[in-house]
Scaffold this active site. Sequence first.
Site, mmCIF file in Angstrom:
data_model
loop_
_atom_site.group_PDB
_atom_site.id
_atom_site.type_symbol
_atom_site.label_atom_id
_atom_site.label_comp_id
_atom_site.label_asym_id
_atom_site.label_seq_id
_atom_site.Cartn_x
_atom_site.Cartn_y
_atom_site.Cartn_z
ATOM 1 N NE ARG A 58 10.598 3.323 -1.840
ATOM 2 C CZ ARG A 58 11.755 3.632 -1.274
ATOM 3 N NH1 ARG A 58 12.368 4.764 -1.587
ATOM 4 N NH2 ARG A 58 12.311 2.815 -0.404
ATOM 5 N N PRO A 92 0.844 -1.198 0.000
ATOM 6 C CG PRO A 92 0.033 -1.022 2.187
ATOM 7 C CD PRO A 92 0.769 -1.947 1.264
ATOM 8 C CB CYS A 131 2.142 5.026 7.692
ATOM 9 S SG CYS A 131 2.269 6.579 6.778
ATOM 10 C CG ASN A 169 7.463 -3.679 2.720
ATOM 11 O OD1 ASN A 169 7.190 -2.741 3.450
ATOM 12 N ND2 ASN A 169 7.580 -3.530 1.418
#
Length: 331
Positions: free
Chosen positions: A234, A16, A99, A210
């Site tokens: 990315r 995401p 985040c 990740n």
Amino acid sequence: MPNNATTAAARLSVAPMMDWTDRHCRYLHRLMSRHALLYTEMVTAPAIIHGDRDRLLGFDAAEQPVALQVGGSDPDQLAEAARIAQGYGYVEINLNCGCPSDRVQSGSFGAVLMEAPKLVADCVAAMRAAVDVPVTVKCRIGVDDQDPATVLPDFLARVSAAGVDRFSVHARKAWLQGLSPKENRDVPPLDYDLALQMKGLFPHLHLSINGGIETLDQAEGFLAKGMDGVMIGRAAYHTPSAVLLDADARIFGDPLRRSAEEVVHLMLPYIADHIASGGRLGQITRHMLGLFQGRPGARGWRRHLSENAHADGAGPDVVLAALEHVTRLAA
């Protein structure tokens, strides 16, 4: 081992990413991989409850399997948001605990939740009680001065005790003090070894790794080392052809493969429908700029789209003209 419809797809997923993984991006990515698990941008629980739900949650069924990432730290709000989202057909609800943006910190969610594993456990327990689809968590290995070797296993143990059996671990700390969100994507060192150790400590959990992963070679390497899944961010956005066109064959054992040119042609009806409903070409083509990265004509493709996609009346013809920069050199 967890048994749900998204476990197989989570072998490779596209992370995401705010402002990037919207419905147009996901439609494009689905044309490139039939099997990879796709995630939405993060949507906050209050926005889902009080905002324009169709705009925030609506998606094309062709995007499936697609998971929703939610942000929040209030168990009741998150449960209500998950219940609403399940009605839109998402195959998974993912809680953002990774985040590092200022907005997330001010709302006391995202990476700051690494400091509150009990609260996270309460949140996911409430969400699981509200929905039938899997509830998962995306986290960091720690924040600020925390010791990841202590914090991460404690976090996984507490949250999994509340019923979550699938985690995506971004193998970097988040520095909430002193680094910008952009710097947090690159500056904190990666600790892949720690993430790999978690699989040994928690063999019953489905763990995806990740952070900084750019190629399918790397992805296959982590899977060979025992990780259950790999999440690419990315690189899947900037060089989607290099990551996604061969993913089905190499990661999922499905030999069907499309070329980047075929993907462009398959996007044209979608683009026409979007424009007919009042949308703009640039809202879609901004996600397509990297399709031919590294190939002759890629610069011409990007330049033509960048210069013409935002003009009034721009439509599929602009995309076809841009494609000629590639096909002319490939002939």
